[in-house]
Design an enzyme around this catalytic site. Sequence first.
Site, PDB file in Angstrom:
ATOM      1  N   LYS A 121       0.664  -1.032   0.042  1.00 47.01           N
ATOM      2  CA  LYS A 121       0.077   0.059   0.124  1.00 47.01           C
ATOM      3  C   LYS A 121       0.842   1.551   0.105  1.00 47.01           C
ATOM      4  CE  LYS A 121      -3.774  -2.226   2.545  1.00 47.01           C
ATOM      5  NZ  LYS A 121      -4.860  -2.564   1.629  1.00 47.01           N
ATOM      6  N   GLU A 205      -2.209   7.110   8.244  1.00 41.98           N
ATOM      7  CA  GLU A 205      -3.013   8.027   7.290  1.00 41.98           C
ATOM      8  C   GLU A 205      -4.113   8.499   7.838  1.00 41.98           C
ATOM      9  OE1 GLU A 205      -3.842   5.647   3.585  1.00 41.98           O
ATOM     10  OE2 GLU A 205      -5.682   5.076   4.365  1.00 41.98           O
ATOM     11  N   HIS A 240     -13.872  -3.127   8.388  1.00 38.41           N
ATOM     12  CA  HIS A 240     -13.054  -2.885   7.297  1.00 38.41           C
ATOM     13  C   HIS A 240     -13.309  -3.926   6.212  1.00 38.41           C
ATOM     14  CE1 HIS A 240     -11.327   0.165   9.775  1.00 38.41           C
ATOM     15  NE2 HIS A 240     -10.572  -0.745  10.479  1.00 38.41           N
ATOM     16  N   ARG A 302      -6.847  -7.911  -9.458  1.00 39.28           N
ATOM     17  CA  ARG A 302      -7.382  -9.268  -9.545  1.00 39.28           C
ATOM     18  C   ARG A 302      -9.032  -9.084  -9.850  1.00 39.28           C
ATOM     19  NH1 ARG A 302      -9.977  -9.025  -4.695  1.00 39.28           N
ATOM     20  NH2 ARG A 302      -8.937  -8.280  -3.183  1.00 39.28           N
TER      21      ARG A 302
HETATM   22  P1  ADP Z   1      -7.736  -4.012   2.608  1.00 41.61           P
HETATM   23  O1  ADP Z   1      -6.532  -4.173   1.778  1.00 41.61           O
HETATM   24  O2  ADP Z   1      -7.875  -4.520   3.872  1.00 41.61           O
HETATM   25  O3  ADP Z   1      -9.097  -3.965   1.749  1.00 41.61           O
HETATM   26  P2  ADP Z   1      -8.097  -0.982   2.383  1.00 41.61           P
HETATM   27  O4  ADP Z   1      -7.106   0.001   2.416  1.00 41.61           O
HETATM   28  O5  ADP Z   1      -8.633  -1.126   1.220  1.00 41.61           O
HETATM   29  O6  ADP Z   1      -7.544  -2.410   2.939  1.00 41.61           O
HETATM   30  O7  ADP Z   1      -9.197  -0.490   3.452  1.00 41.61           O
HETATM   31  C1  ADP Z   1     -10.202  -1.285   3.899  1.00 41.61           C
HETATM   32  C2  ADP Z   1     -11.406  -0.502   4.392  1.00 41.61           C
HETATM   33  O8  ADP Z   1     -10.895   0.540   5.500  1.00 41.61           O
HETATM   34  C3  ADP Z   1     -12.025   0.556   3.442  1.00 41.61           C
HETATM   35  O9  ADP Z   1     -12.687  -0.165   2.491  1.00 41.61           O
HETATM   36  C4  ADP Z   1     -12.628   1.740   4.320  1.00 41.61           C
HETATM   37  O10 ADP Z   1     -13.835   1.305   4.611  1.00 41.61           O
HETATM   38  C5  ADP Z   1     -11.672   1.651   5.408  1.00 41.61           C
HETATM   39  N1  ADP Z   1     -10.546   2.734   5.174  1.00 41.61           N
HETATM   40  C6  ADP Z   1      -9.219   2.528   4.675  1.00 41.61           C
HETATM   41  N2  ADP Z   1      -8.568   3.641   4.544  1.00 41.61           N
HETATM   42  C7  ADP Z   1      -9.404   4.645   5.423  1.00 41.61           C
HETATM   43  C8  ADP Z   1      -9.133   6.109   5.674  1.00 41.61           C
HETATM   44  N3  ADP Z   1      -8.176   6.456   5.549  1.00 41.61           N
HETATM   45  N4  ADP Z   1     -10.189   6.711   6.253  1.00 41.61           N
HETATM   46  C9  ADP Z   1     -11.420   5.848   6.590  1.00 41.61           C
HETATM   47  N5  ADP Z   1     -11.424   4.748   6.483  1.00 41.61           N
HETATM   48  C10 ADP Z   1     -10.527   3.947   5.773  1.00 41.61           C
HETATM   49  P1  ADP Z   2     -12.290  -7.987  -1.987  1.00 43.27           P
HETATM   50  O1  ADP Z   2     -12.306  -6.413  -1.822  1.00 43.27           O
HETATM   51  O2  ADP Z   2     -12.739  -8.562  -3.234  1.00 43.27           O
HETATM   52  O3  ADP Z   2     -13.659  -8.157  -1.083  1.00 43.27           O
HETATM   53  P2  ADP Z   2     -10.565  -8.630   0.096  1.00 43.27           P
HETATM   54  O4  ADP Z   2      -9.357  -8.195   0.085  1.00 43.27           O
HETATM   55  O5  ADP Z   2     -11.710  -8.646   1.149  1.00 43.27           O
HETATM   56  O6  ADP Z   2     -11.097  -8.497  -1.461  1.00 43.27           O
HETATM   57  O7  ADP Z   2     -10.115 -10.197  -0.135  1.00 43.27           O
HETATM   58  C1  ADP Z   2     -11.018 -11.227  -0.968  1.00 43.27           C
HETATM   59  C2  ADP Z   2     -10.801 -12.428  -0.415  1.00 43.27           C
HETATM   60  O8  ADP Z   2      -9.673 -13.047  -0.354  1.00 43.27           O
HETATM   61  C3  ADP Z   2     -11.448 -12.585   0.837  1.00 43.27           C
HETATM   62  O9  ADP Z   2     -12.316 -13.668   0.755  1.00 43.27           O
HETATM   63  C4  ADP Z   2     -10.244 -12.823   1.809  1.00 43.27           C
HETATM   64  O10 ADP Z   2     -10.603 -13.574   2.910  1.00 43.27           O
HETATM   65  C5  ADP Z   2      -9.202 -13.231   1.012  1.00 43.27           C
HETATM   66  N1  ADP Z   2      -7.890 -12.770   1.174  1.00 43.27           N
HETATM   67  C6  ADP Z   2      -7.577 -11.535   1.265  1.00 43.27           C
HETATM   68  N2  ADP Z   2      -6.092 -11.399   1.550  1.00 43.27           N
HETATM   69  C7  ADP Z   2      -5.558 -12.718   1.484  1.00 43.27           C
HETATM   70  C8  ADP Z   2      -4.468 -13.243   1.531  1.00 43.27           C
HETATM   71  N3  ADP Z   2      -3.423 -12.479   1.785  1.00 43.27           N
HETATM   72  N4  ADP Z   2      -4.382 -14.571   1.640  1.00 43.27           N
HETATM   73  C9  ADP Z   2      -5.527 -15.355   1.553  1.00 43.27           C
HETATM   74  N5  ADP Z   2      -6.544 -14.777   1.378  1.00 43.27           N
HETATM   75  C10 ADP Z   2      -6.740 -13.755   1.352  1.00 43.27           C
HETATM   76 MG    MG Z   3      -9.331  -2.824   0.023  1.00 42.70          MG
END
Ligand code: ADP
Ligand code: ADP
Ligand code: MG
Length: 661
Positions: A121, A205, A240, A302
């Site tokens: 990230k 952040e 989240h 993906r």
């Molecule tokens: P992940 O890789 O786990 O999906 P993300 O960076 O996409 O992580 O963040 C997951 C969720 O966390 C976002 O969908 C949002 O709801 C919340 N989130 C992430 N960054 C912020 C932020 N800067 N402020 C508020 N909510 C956030």
């Molecule tokens: P989306 O935004 O498509 O929901 P997520 O980040 O929530 O994507 O993850 C999609 C799927 O992959 C979820 O079922 C989550 O449990 C799985 N997942 C996410 N990160 C990993 C990881 N590092 N290893 C294995 N499974 C993962």
């Molecule tokens: Mg995300």
Amino acid sequence: MSIAKKLPSILIANRGEIACRVIRTAKRLGLRTIAVYSEADAEALFVEMADEAYLIGPAPARESYLDADKILAVAKQSGAACIHPGYGFLSENAGFADACAAAGIVFVGPPASAIRAMGLKDAAKALVEKARVPVVPGYHGAEQDVTFLAREAERIGYPVLIKAVAGGGGKGMKKVDRPEDFADALSSAQREGKSAFGDARVLVEKYVLSPRHVEIQVFGDSHGNVVHLYERDCSLQRRHQKVIEEAPAPGMTAEVRAAMGKAATEAAKAVGYVGAGTVEFIADGREGLRADRFYFMEMNTRLQVEHPVTEAITGLDLVELQLKVAAGEPLGFTQADVTATGHAVEARLYAEDPEKGFLPSTGKLWALQFPAGEGIRVDTGVEAGDTVTPYYDPMIAKIIAHGATRNEALDRLAQALGETVVAGPRSNLAFLKKLAEAEGFRTGPFDTGFIERNLAALGAVPQPLDAAAVAAAALQLEEDRQEIGVIAAAERVDGESRSPWLVADAFSLLPRLPLGLPLLVDGEKVEARIEWHEEGARVSLPGHEIDEGEHEISLVQAEAGTWLALHRGRQTAVSLYDPFAVDLDAAGGSGGVVKAPMHGKLIALFVQPGELVTKGQRLAIVEAMKMEHVLTAPRDGTVSEVVGTPGGQVAEGAKVVVLGE
Ligand code: ADP
Ligand code: ADP
Ligand code: MG
């Protein structure tokens, strides 16, 4: 040229619903489909659906679905032309994409370089910032020292969000509201990052206020075309993680869509993107969606779990497009050709217990039924009789509804959820239905805190005993008991067994005294009383009211002697109380026994025997399914016993800490 000519066969390096989803399109296009599966999935639907299937190892993902070498060996052996990685597992593993290329197998996904560029990230933020894509203000540099990061947090201004740079699936992320909580949150995020993703580094952040998660589906081909396929709003989240997703985003305007679409395609172009990808933005929703108030969060390189809502409104098959692009063909349409019709919503049906903090739930699916109706699509990887295991993500299905308007889509979703049956593991069915019907979600404005703020209204708090459900099951148990008892008596009389119906008739001639029936209801002892009247039997539960209203309760038989009563999407498990099978801890009053909520690893113990603790104090941390669960003291007391050592495994329900007075 047809896709199947260039890519005649496909190996799906995934499981569950997404493996089924990919196989469906691949078959339609005439590709030979090859599944790989772990020992836990030998009987799974996707294995049955594929033309060929190969066992690749034991249940733990590390030894099967994450074992790139084994999967590649099967791909070579079976002559797979390409590999689709689904989501999760190896889908965002650049090394795997490289290894596929080295083996002469097409990886259905972006170039390894694009995965790498977007993989972390912090690096991704730095990169898209150069392409003039707005990013969330914060610190995403290399310095990881707690004093330094705490100072950065002050500079950014609270509340802040600490994120594991390698994080995903909502894990390794901590919101911090006050400076005094920063250090604890940091070490927790680092621990989660390290254990789930092998990388302890974090970024800090600004926590965006009234946050809305709006993401753009992008698609690129190997001829330099990049388009977007509209947005998805995934603001209904818990911890989240997405729960309900929809397209288009409520309140989206042509101006904001154009700005977001441009930012997303710029980000994709900056890394030479090819294939399906999603650029996730966080929007400050305090004044609705605005062109100058959204920020890049990350890019998922993906296919996304929630892609069906995009398919519903655009009429495109995203897996088909992925295969087309992987075969080297141009997309074949331009941005102007992409149109959206109506509104689509998806709900993620999970085996988890909303009434117990959404703890994942496992076990056999004694019954499973999905609705079929206008505008309804169900993507699943399981059938009745299958088992939800603790090894993988406990998603049961995705229910997708499409309608002419948002309200129609939500009405259809709510109706479909009402017709869905899940028995066995706990599920979030009732919770999802309440969400689909929630006034605040329907009329807006809503943000990512909506679920958390409305837990009680959504039924996601401990609920009182469902007395009507227990009563229905009690009658059934009594009926079962009569049948067994009288069959035994009948056998004694004439030596042959009889039809249960005849026996029941015979029994009904016997005099009927009120009956006390001790029951075990979801692990708790409950006394039921059955009385017979002219009009039939009536159950009462001392201490519980059974309202006289209409109850639609269905009973599903689980293991012998246990009935699952399903009532408005909730499940109550009822059996006859067996005094020889009591949990002594529970019987002695579980108030002082702190147990592991699920199978996992004990990663920290904060107390020792003899220590005084106060209600709510942190006692231990159990890590399960890559999440940390903090165990707290249920009341004030003195620690009388500590079981287990940090680093060791704990079983679900195992004692971790015992409190004396
Ligand atoms: P992940 O890789 O786990 O999906 P993300 O960076 O996409 O992580 O963040 C997951 C969720 O966390 C976002 O969908 C949002 O709801 C919340 N989130 C992430 N960054 C912020 C932020 N800067 N402020 C508020 N909510 C956030
Ligand atoms: P989306 O935004 O498509 O929901 P997520 O980040 O929530 O994507 O993850 C999609 C799927 O992959 C979820 O079922 C989550 O449990 C799985 N997942 C996410 N990160 C990993 C990881 N590092 N290893 C294995 N499974 C993962
Ligand atoms: Mg995300």
